[in-house]
Design an enzyme around this catalytic site. Structure first.
Site, PDB file in Angstrom:
ATOM      1  N   SER A 175     -11.700  -1.292   1.609  1.00 46.60           N
ATOM      2  CA  SER A 175     -11.143  -1.822   2.849  1.00 46.60           C
ATOM      3  C   SER A 175     -10.593  -0.677   3.690  1.00 46.60           C
ATOM      4  CB  SER A 175     -10.031  -2.829   2.533  1.00 46.60           C
ATOM      5  OG  SER A 175      -9.504  -3.371   3.712  1.00 46.60           O
ATOM      6  N   ARG A 208       0.815  -1.217   0.000  1.00 46.67           N
ATOM      7  CA  ARG A 208       0.000   0.000   0.000  1.00 46.67           C
ATOM      8  C   ARG A 208       0.855   1.276   0.000  1.00 46.67           C
ATOM      9  NH1 ARG A 208      -2.237  -3.589  -1.564  1.00 46.67           N
ATOM     10  NH2 ARG A 208      -4.211  -4.487  -0.886  1.00 46.67           N
ATOM     11  N   GLU A 229      -6.130   2.155   5.837  1.00 48.41           N
ATOM     12  CA  GLU A 229      -5.771   2.154   4.419  1.00 48.41           C
ATOM     13  C   GLU A 229      -6.424   3.357   3.745  1.00 48.41           C
ATOM     14  OE1 GLU A 229      -6.547  -0.870   0.703  1.00 48.41           O
ATOM     15  OE2 GLU A 229      -5.874  -1.700   2.610  1.00 48.41           O
TER      16      GLU A 229
END
Length: 295
Positions: free
Chosen positions: A217, A167, A287
Site C-alpha cells: 500500500s 504506522r 506509507e
C-alpha cells in the site's frame, strides 16, 4: 571495516535485487551478519567509522533511489528468520516473514495472528511500522520486543512500552534494531484458524496487484477516507508515468509495470497527491519509504 566484516561485505550491491519494488541503484556496502554477535560488530564498526547505515528485512516497504544508497545496508532476512513456539507464545526473529509467523501459530493451534498472514514484510518491519491488516494490529498481540541500540547493547521492551501507533512506533522514532518479537496468543481450533487465514489470503490476492512488483500500500489511510477510493474518484485508476502505474486492481497501490525507476515512482506519487488534493482537499501521506541519495 575490518576482521570478518570486511570479508563479508559486498560492495556496490544493486538494491533492486533485494526490494519488492525491484527498483534501486547500488548500495556502497551490503552486509548480512549471521548472528547477534556479528550484528553487534557491524553496528559498532559503522558507528565508529561514522558511516550512514540502515537495517532491512524483506525490503517490502521501500523504494530505493536510482542513485543508490551511500553507506551500508545491513540485511537480516536470511540469518535472523527463526520462529519457535513456547507454550502460548510465538517467538520470532526480526527477519522472519509475518506469513511464516502466522503459519507457526496456526500449526500450534494458537489464535490471534490470523490477520498477519497477508502482511508481506518481516517481523522487524512490522514492529517498526506497527503493521496491521483486516482489523488486527501488532499492539494486539506483541508481548515484548528485543532490540539493539547503536552501541551494541540490547534490551527487552514490553509491548505497552513500544509506543505503537498508526504506522509508527518507538523503533522508528529511536532507530532501534529489532532482534526478535514475542507474540502472546490464545488457544484456538486449528481448522478455524487455517480457514480464516485462507479467507484473508484469498481476499488479498483478489483485491491487490500481487502480480506486479510494488511496495504494498503506497499511501497511509487518511482519517475518515480510503486512499484508493479517493484516487479512483480523482480519475487516476491506471494512470501511468514511465514504468510506474496506479494499479487498475487497487488504486492505493503504485506498481512497477515495466522498468520503472525510483524517479518514475516518486513523480507519479506526487501527481496522485496533487490530483487528490485538488479534487478532495485531502493530503495523502506516503506509507512507502523513499530511501537513498536524493535525485
Amino acid at each position: 571495516m575490518d576482521g570478518w566484516i570486511k570479508d563479508h561485505v559486498i560492495e556496490d550491491y544493486p538494491m533492486k535485487e533485494v526490494t519488492s519494488f525491484q527498483i534501486g541503484g547500488p548500495v556502497d556496502y551490503f552486509i548480512e551478519p549471521r548472528s547477534e554477535e556479528e550484528l553487534k560488530d557491524v553496528i559498532v564498526a559503522v558507528e565508529r567509522d561514522e558511516m550512514p547505515w540502515m537495517i532491512m528485512g524483506k525490503g517490502t516497504n521501500m523504494v530505493v533511489s536510482d542513485k543508490g544508497i551511500r553507506g551500508a545496508v545491513i540485511r537480516l532476512e536470511n540469518y535472523f528468520s527463526d520462529v519457535r513456539v513456547d507454550g502460548m507464545r510465538v517467538v520470532a526473529q526480526s527477519g522472519a516473514s509475518m506469513k511464516k509467523v502466522a503459519e507457526a501459530a496456526c500449526e500450534a493451534s494458537l489464535t490471534g495472528l490470523e490477520f498477519a498472514h497477508g502482511i508481506p514484510g518481516a517481523v522487524g518491519g512490522a514492529m517498526t511500522m506497527h503493521a496491521g491488516a483486516y482489523g488486527g494490529e501488532m499492539k494486539d498481540v506483541v508481548e515484548s520486543v528485543k532490540v539493539m541500540y547503536h552501541d551494541g547493547t540490547t534490551e527487552v521492551v514490553l509491548g505497552d512500552q513500544m509506543d505503537f501507533r498508526y504506522r509508527n512506533s518507538r523503533v522508528y522514532d529511536e532507530k532501534l534494531v529489532v532482534l526478535e518479537a514475542t507474540f502472546l496468543l490464545q488457544p484456538g481450533e486449528q481448522a478455524e484458524i487455517q480457514s480464516q487465514m485462507d479467507e484473508l489470503w484469498n481476499r488479498r490476492v483478489s483485491k491487490q496487484p500481487l502480480e506486479y512488483p510494488s511496495a504494498g500500500s503506497t499511501f497511509k489511510r487518511p482519517v475518515g477516507y480510503f486512499a484508493g477510493q479517493l484516487i479512483d474518484q480523482a480519475g487516476l485508476r491506471g494512470l501511468k508515468h514511465g514504468g510506474a502505474q496506479v494499479s487498475q486492481k487497487h488504486c492505493g497501490f503504485v506498481i512497477n509495470c515495466g522498468d520503472a525507476t525510483c524517479k518514475d515512482v516518486v513523480e507519479l506519487i506526487r501527481m496522485v497527491q496533487e490530483a487528490v488534493y485538488e479534487k478532495h482537499g485531502v493530503e495523502l501521506e506516503t506509507e512507502v519509504k523513499v530511501l537513498g541519495e536524493t535525485e
